[in-house]
Design a protein around this motif. Structure first.
Motif, PDB file in Angstrom:
ATOM      1  N   THR B  51      42.953  44.259  33.936  1.00  0.00           N
ATOM      2  CA  THR B  51      42.675  43.018  34.663  1.00  0.00           C
ATOM      3  C   THR B  51      41.916  43.354  35.937  1.00  0.00           C
ATOM      4  N   PHE B  52      40.719  42.812  36.043  1.00  0.00           N
ATOM      5  CA  PHE B  52      39.852  43.120  37.177  1.00  0.00           C
ATOM      6  C   PHE B  52      39.575  41.841  37.971  1.00  0.00           C
ATOM      7  N   ILE B  53      39.825  41.910  39.266  1.00  0.00           N
ATOM      8  CA  ILE B  53      39.411  40.807  40.151  1.00  0.00           C
ATOM      9  C   ILE B  53      38.047  41.196  40.704  1.00  0.00           C
ATOM     10  N   ILE B  54      37.044  40.394  40.391  1.00  0.00           N
ATOM     11  CA  ILE B  54      35.701  40.674  40.921  1.00  0.00           C
ATOM     12  C   ILE B  54      35.569  39.903  42.232  1.00  0.00           C
ATOM     13  N   TYR B  80      46.631  44.643  40.004  1.00  0.00           N
ATOM     14  CA  TYR B  80      45.322  44.528  39.338  1.00  0.00           C
ATOM     15  C   TYR B  80      44.316  45.456  40.008  1.00  0.00           C
ATOM     16  N   ALA B  81      43.210  45.635  39.300  1.00  0.00           N
ATOM     17  CA  ALA B  81      42.107  46.376  39.927  1.00  0.00           C
ATOM     18  C   ALA B  81      41.186  45.366  40.615  1.00  0.00           C
ATOM     19  N   ILE B  82      40.749  45.707  41.809  1.00  0.00           N
ATOM     20  CA  ILE B  82      39.812  44.825  42.515  1.00  0.00           C
ATOM     21  C   ILE B  82      38.461  45.533  42.599  1.00  0.00           C
ATOM     22  N   VAL B  83      37.426  44.795  42.222  1.00  0.00           N
ATOM     23  CA  VAL B  83      36.064  45.340  42.272  1.00  0.00           C
ATOM     24  C   VAL B  83      35.415  44.810  43.551  1.00  0.00           C
ATOM     25  N   TYR B  84      35.272  45.709  44.525  1.00  0.00           N
ATOM     26  CA  TYR B  84      34.658  45.337  45.806  1.00  0.00           C
ATOM     27  C   TYR B  84      33.156  45.588  45.681  1.00  0.00           C
ATOM     28  N   LEU B 131      36.889  36.039  42.156  1.00  0.00           N
ATOM     29  CA  LEU B 131      37.466  35.515  43.404  1.00  0.00           C
ATOM     30  C   LEU B 131      36.359  35.453  44.455  1.00  0.00           C
ATOM     31  N   GLY B 132      35.976  34.255  44.838  1.00  0.00           N
ATOM     32  CA  GLY B 132      34.890  34.092  45.806  1.00  0.00           C
ATOM     33  C   GLY B 132      35.395  33.507  47.100  1.00  0.00           C
ATOM     34  N   ALA B 155      39.222  33.240  34.641  1.00  0.00           N
ATOM     35  CA  ALA B 155      39.534  32.135  35.550  1.00  0.00           C
ATOM     36  C   ALA B 155      38.810  32.329  36.876  1.00  0.00           C
ATOM     37  N   TRP B 156      38.696  31.232  37.615  1.00  0.00           N
ATOM     38  CA  TRP B 156      37.941  31.204  38.879  1.00  0.00           C
ATOM     39  C   TRP B 156      38.892  30.925  40.034  1.00  0.00           C
ATOM     40  N   ILE B 157      38.832  31.787  41.042  1.00  0.00           N
ATOM     41  CA  ILE B 157      39.651  31.590  42.243  1.00  0.00           C
ATOM     42  C   ILE B 157      38.690  31.398  43.409  1.00  0.00           C
ATOM     43  N   GLU B 158      38.698  30.214  43.976  1.00  0.00           N
ATOM     44  CA  GLU B 158      37.796  29.958  45.102  1.00  0.00           C
ATOM     45  C   GLU B 158      38.626  29.853  46.384  1.00  0.00           C
ATOM     46  N   VAL B 159      38.278  30.686  47.356  1.00  0.00           N
ATOM     47  CA  VAL B 159      39.017  30.727  48.619  1.00  0.00           C
ATOM     48  C   VAL B 159      38.080  30.266  49.731  1.00  0.00           C
ATOM     49  N   ASP B 160      38.363  29.070  50.250  1.00  0.00           N
ATOM     50  CA  ASP B 160      37.534  28.520  51.328  1.00  0.00           C
ATOM     51  C   ASP B 160      36.048  28.683  51.006  1.00  0.00           C
TER      52      ASP B 160
END
Lengths: 202, 349
Positions: B51-54, B80-84, B131-132, B155-160
């Motif tokens: 599971t990667f959070i881009i 999870y793995a986060i892709v910075y 995640l944007g 899925a899409w996670i929109e933060v502010d």
């Protein structure tokens, strides 16, 4: 094309300076070597090896006798030096880079205090070296690129100073502030502030 | 003697080459080359479930690793793995490309390239959650409504997220005025709020140009500081040694100078960002959505989150307003932020 330019620079560097280590030059005290810590923003580590060749040297004597009878030596020596540099920078957990630059350096020495100051400018090349790199081909496929990186034209402006040492191996210590300008970095130019701390050896 | 050295050397090489990557604690750097840009992606965390959070960072001009200094990132990396991913021309991204070619569309292509490379490296069974944050919300929205891109994303996670900057400016002006009067009435940072209220009162909110929009953005950041000083917004967690390490890793000075060239001097791209509105096209998004917003976010007011929640074409959606947060709920209310993200990802993975 850029890789070719980089290789040319390296070949010129190696050939010119390896030839000029001829004993006659050394005897005349015209060739000097130095090594230095070469830190981007001071904290990103690197190493620089410099070979310099004294082009001209002019002494001007200025001894002042004060009313009290004390003698003050304000004599200076002014030199023009040709310097060649090769080294690397390391950006921990990101990438690394190699560079090669040449400078004309103006050096002003105050023999009485054993101190000197320098200012130099000249062209160079800088090659960043990426770790694992991939690109998307025209066929929309992923392709691994080996030895990936970007080559920049990198002129360097330096200024600094140092002190001559009474040591058989280490002839002087110095600190330089270098501004290396990378053209064309993304869409423009990016200056790298590099602090250099090193020693000149025979 | 020579023979044994060769055998020993061969064994060492075999051991190194056969070493299995530890997916539960990734710490990788991968460069992605696309259309003249060389963009690093720093990948950290637990990828045992693939599971990667881009992460789509803000700005444009910020550094993807900024997010990693938050407590939220540290907690999320445990699961999870986060892709910075450093977007083109930002952070430590390098390359050589023409500023005139810059567009939101090109950057959605870059994001496609990132996903392809991650799949190539870690396998086709990777699960991607986008995640944007802030500008990353605009980029993520542009990506999701284009072609069939959203089929690659779980899925899409929109933060502010700033998916509609013309609306951001109008809502920010309204909010600065309303909260400003409220704070003056409560005797909180009165002098500072008066200055903001006086400025905003003179703006014609039906006709906000780009220059005024930027000034509103500056005031919005200022306003958040006043609320932080008056303890209305929760103080983020303090600096840790790990944060110092991340800041050391960031190439912040080069990033700032480079981005000045790429974005500030490229008015075409900047104008595109400032004038693009995705609100009316958000109904093209059909994947699960989570909208996370700070109640006191003046930079991208919560009304944008409410609009996005109403517009997306899915029943699997959630809007969470963080009542003690500004533009960075992942820093202000890290625990709540992590709980919401983890619940959402686990539900949709």
């Amino acid at each position: 094309m850029r890789t070719i330019v980089l290789i040319q620079f390296l070949i010129i560097y190696i050939s010119v300076f390896s030839q000029s280590t001829d004993s006659s030059f050394v005897k005349q005290n015209k060739i000097h070597y130095s090594f230095s810590y070469f830190g981007y923003n001071l904290i990103k580590p690197g190493l620089n090896i410099n070979i310099s060749y004294k082009l001209t040297s002019k002494k001007s004597k200025n001894i002042i006798t004060k009313k009290s009878g004390r003698i003050k030596d304000k004599s200076t020596t002014q030199q023009f030096i040709l310097g060649g540099n090769i080294g690397f920078l390391w950006y921990p957990h990101s990438h690394s880079a190699v560079f090669n630059f040449y400078q004309i350096i103006y050096k002003k020495i105050k023999p009485a205090k054993n101190k000197f100051s320098t200012i130099g400018i000249g062209p160079g090349v800088y090659r960043s070296i990426y770790p694992e790199t991939y690109e998307i081909t025209d066929n929309n496929e992923v392709r691994k690129i080996y030895f990936a990186g970007e080559t920049y034209f990198a002129p360097v402006l330096s200024f600094g100073g140092g002190k001559n040492l009474q040591n058989k191996v280490l002839k002087s210590r110095f600190i330089n502030t270098n501004l290396m300008f990378l053209f064309n970095y993304n869409t423009g130019v990016v200056p790298l502030l590099i602090i250099e701390i090193g020693f000149k050896i025979k | 003697m020579y023979k044994s050295i060769v055998i020993l050397f061969s064994i060492i090489i075999m051991l190194i080459s056969c070493r299995k990557e530890d997916f539960s604690n990734l710490s990788d750097v991968v460069y992605i080359r696309n259309a003249g840009a060389d963009m690093p992606a720093y990948i950290y965390g637990n990828a045992s479930e693939k599971t990667f959070i881009i992460l789509l960072h803000g700005g444009p001009g910020n550094n993807a690793l900024d997010f990693r200094t938050s407590k939220s990132a540290k907690e999320l990396e445990k699961k999870y793995a986060i892709v910075y991913w450093q977007q083109r021309g930002q952070g430590s991204s390098e390359g050589n490309f023409d500023a005139d070619e810059m567009s939101i569309d090109l950057m959605t292509d870059d994001l496609n390239a990132v996903l392809k490379v991650i799949r190539y490296k870690y396998g086709n069974d990777c699960n991607f959650f986008l995640l944007g944050h802030s500008w990353g919300g605009e980029l993520g929205s542009a990506f999701l409504i284009k072609n069939n891109n959203q089929s690659q994303i779980k899925a899409w996670i929109e933060v502010d997220g700033a998916h509609d900057i013309p609306k951001v400016n109008i809502e920010a002006a309204k909010m600065l005025l309303n909260i400003g009067y409220e704070q003056i009435a409560q005797n909180n940072s009165t002098k500072e709020w008066r200055a903001i209220v006086n400025y905003i009162s003179q703006i014609d909110t039906n006709n906000i140009d780009i220059k005024t929009g930027r000034e509103i953005n500056r005031k919005a950041h200022e306003a958040e500081k006043y609320l932080l000083n008056d303890n209305i917004i929760q103080e983020p967690n303090g600096l840790t040694m790990q944060n110092v390490g991340i800041m050391y890793q960031q190439d912040w000075l080069t990033g700032i100078i480079s981005v000045t060239y790429t974005y500030i001097n490229n008015n075409n791209f900047y104008n595109e960002i400032e004038t693009t509105s995705f609100t009316n096209r958000l109904n093209k998004i059909t994947i699960p959505c989570l909208f996370l917003w700070g109640k006191y976010d003046f930079v991208v007011p919560q009304q944008l989150g409410i609009d996005a929640y109403n517009m997306v074409n899915t029943s699997n959606k959630k809007l969470v307003i963080f009542d003690k947060s500004g533009h960075f709920p992942m820093e202000n209310q890290a625990d709540k932020f992590v709980n919401e993200v983890v619940d959402f990802i686990d539900k949709n993975n």
